[in-house]
Design an enzyme around this catalytic site. Structure first.
Site, PDB file in Angstrom:
ATOM      1  N   ASP A  81       0.649  -1.284  -0.049  1.00  0.00           N
ATOM      2  CA  ASP A  81       0.014  -0.143   0.002  1.00  0.00           C
ATOM      3  C   ASP A  81       0.695   1.232  -0.117  1.00  0.00           C
ATOM      4  OD1 ASP A  81      -2.106   1.811   0.111  1.00  0.00           O
ATOM      5  OD2 ASP A  81      -2.527   1.335   2.105  1.00  0.00           O
ATOM      6  N   ASP A 265      -1.773   5.298  -5.596  1.00  0.00           N
ATOM      7  CA  ASP A 265      -2.288   4.518  -4.443  1.00  0.00           C
ATOM      8  C   ASP A 265      -2.372   3.272  -4.919  1.00  0.00           C
ATOM      9  OD1 ASP A 265      -3.150   3.460  -2.098  1.00  0.00           O
ATOM     10  OD2 ASP A 265      -4.952   4.770  -1.804  1.00  0.00           O
TER      11      ASP A 265
END
Ligand SMILES: *[C@@H]1O[C@H](CO)[C@@H](O)[C@H](O)[C@H]1NC(C)=O
Ligand SMILES: *[C@@H]1O[C@H](CO)[C@@H](O)[C@H](O)[C@H]1NC(C)=O
Ligand SMILES: *[C@@H]1O[C@H](CO)[C@@H](O)[C@H](O)[C@H]1NC(C)=O
Ligand SMILES: *[C@@H]1O[C@H](CO)[C@@H](O)[C@H](O)[C@H]1NC(C)=O
Ligand SMILES: *[C@@H]1O[C@H](CO)[C@@H](O)[C@H](O)[C@H]1NC(C)=O
Ligand SMILES: *[C@@H]1O[C@H](CO)[C@@H](O)[C@H](O)[C@H]1NC(C)=O
Length: 469
Positions: A81, A265
């Site tokens: 992430d 992201d």
């Protein structure tokens, strides 16, 4: 998978070589990890959104990496992430299934500050959430690596800025999370890594800590400043300046709501853009927003047409082919021949409007240079040949072969904080007490677990928008 003979890195640098070959080492200081696309039914911590039906988020598609924690090593697959910064693992607990970290079985585990002892129904000694232990990844190990273990948590490897680690939110004590820990231990030269996810039909890509793989992109890397919030670097966000759609009849450009900082992201499956901008793009390909599913939908046939969506960042462009944006609903909730479209209208008010997730990232090669607060991008090479790995060095020209974009936007004044910004009020949430002298009451400790999660509830992320095969 690894090249770790770091002591050999003192190979003398031949004089007269150019900047690029300066970084070419026989044994570059890099750590390469496969990144695997995986379906999960687990709730990911940071994907929660109190405003949407969590049932819809059950079948998430995540990119995971394998790591080990502890001595002897306990294996975990963690979601990679770039939009968060902590490493979380599930903790051993009789009622929560799945791989879980067992602190008691590790001879190298040290519990830190906040302990949730006494909160466990069986009164067993359970530690949490903060601790340090030996982390293994890609053939290297990092001693005393700080992470959190909480029962029921879906594993997460956050590789963002230290400023958004939860420790930083709690007590303003940012610690060395993964990219910084690798750099501080001398395993890589500076906190920087490259991400290559490959195309929608591939099952895996790679993250390369400390290096750039020239084989995996086309053209040149172009460097853009990361956009801070005020004077603080918080999100791995760059300024999006234009989005255009190319089709057989020409090209249309859109700049509504732009420029805007957009976080690149990996922890978000789809791309969220401000509503009006997203709608312009949906209209071009006859896609629409399905309010029931909270997903953009499109005729699956569109995948076979000749359309591209091109994102511009102060002139540097990434082109996303329409094939990368159209995929069947993993949960089969749509009528026949209707697919999910990879760009969603985000809400402009809650900060969810500016995330370029996996439906963007698969088409880009992205170098996240946290040390220099820069991101370098190039169009991905879906058919890379042999690896050509260059080391990312130190200093302002750390990223090999990358050229700064001239007059790139580096500051945006009135920006909406994006999803991982923790409002200062959130720091008041945890009631877990500090230090080993504390004796948390069961109720206090029990409340602390969901409260820690609560900052992720503030994320404002449209959790349902995260399903992309
Ligand atoms: C992680 O480990 C499992 C089990 O060894 C393996 O099947 C899987 O391919 C690995 N995934 C990655 C991303 O390395
Ligand atoms: C947890 O509680 C048990 C029993 O009260 C105690 O023996 C143990 O030392 C505590 N552990 C920590 C880390 O505080
Ligand atoms: C296990 O986790 C669940 C959910 O977080 C919690 O309610 C329960 O008390 C935990 N049990 C033990 C034995 O730790
Ligand atoms: C879309 O991009 C591909 C690859 O860059 C290119 O071959 C194709 O011509 C583009 N299509 C349009 C309509 O611009
Ligand atoms: C969208 O619909 C219009 C009108 O039906 C049609 O002419 C056009 O080809 C469609 N575009 C796509 C991408 O399917
Ligand atoms: C929207 O989603 C609902 C629920 O799955 C489905 O019944 C409906 O047909 C969808 N509408 C369109 C236009 O795809």
């Amino acid at each position: 998978m690894r090249s770790s003979c770091f002591s050999l890195l003192l190979i003398s640098v031949a004089s007269g070589t150019n900047a690029l070959s300066l970084h070419r080492r026989d044994v570059p200081a890099v750590v390469e990890l496969p990144v695997q696309r995986r379906h999960t039914s687990a709730q990911s911590l940071r994907k929660r959104d109190s405003t949407v039906d969590l049932a819809l988020t059950n079948a998430e598609i995540l990119y995971v990496v394998n790591v080990t924690l502890g001595t002897p090593p306990q294996p975990f697959s963690l979601q990679l992430d770039t939009g968060s910064s902590d490493l979380w693992v599930n903790a051993v607990n009789q009622t929560v299934p799945g791989p879980a970290f067992d602190a008691k079985s590790s001879s190298t585990y040290t519990a830190l500050e906040i302990t949730l002892n006494d909160t466990y129904v069986d009164k067993s000694t359970a530690f949490g959430p903060y601790g340090t232990d030996t982390l293994g990844l890609g053939g290297v190990t990092i001693d005393d690596f700080e992470f959190e273990s909480i029962p029921g948590v879906a594993g997460l490897a956050g590789v963002g800025y230290k400023t958004i680690t939860s420790a930083s939110a709690f007590d303003k004590k940012p610690y060395d999370n993964l990219p910084y820990a690798l750099a501080d231990k001398g395993i890589i030269k500076s906190p920087a890594y490259s991400l290559w996810l490959n195309d929608l039909r591939a099952n895996s890509g790679t993250i390369l800590f400390g290096g750039v793989n020239k084989a995996k992109y086309i053209g040149e890397l172009q460097t853009l400043p990361i956009i801070p919030i005020g004077s603080t670097y918080v999100n791995l966000a760059i300024a999006l300046t234009e989005v255009s759609v190319q089709g057989s009849t020409g090209s249309n450009s859109y700049t509504t709501s732009l420029p805007l900082p957009v976080t690149l992201d990996s922890g978000t499956s789809l791309t969220l853009l401000p509503e009006s901008l997203a709608n312009n793009i949906l209209n071009e390909v006859n896609a629409s927003f399905n309010a029931t599913l909270q997903q953009s939908v499109v005729d699956c046939e569109v995948a076979n047409k000749d359309y591209n969506v091109t994102y511009s960042f102060s002139g540097a462009t990434i082109t996303v082919g329409i094939k990368e944006l159209v995929a069947p609903d993993p949960q089969n909730r749509l009528p026949e021949n209707t697919c999910i479209f990879g760009i969603m209208p985000g809400s402009e008010s809650d900060g969810s409007s500016a995330l370029l997730g996996d439906t963007f990232l698969r088409s880009a090669y992205v170098v996240y240079d946290l040390g220099n607060n820069e991101i370098s991008i190039a169009n991905t090479n879906f058919n890379p040949g042999d690896d050509d790995i260059l080391e990312i060095g130190t200093g302002v020209t750390a990223v090999p072969g990358a050229t700064p974009v001239t007059s790139a936007i580096s500051i945006l004044a009135s920006q909406t904080p994006s999803s991982r910004v923790v409002p200062s009020s959130a720091t008041a949430i945890p009631t877990a007490t500090q230090s080993s002298t504390a004796t948390p009451k069961p109720s206090t400790g029990a409340a602390a677990i969901p409260s820690i999660n609560a900052k992720y509830l503030l994320s404002g992320l449209a959790g349902v928008g995260l399903l992309m095969v």
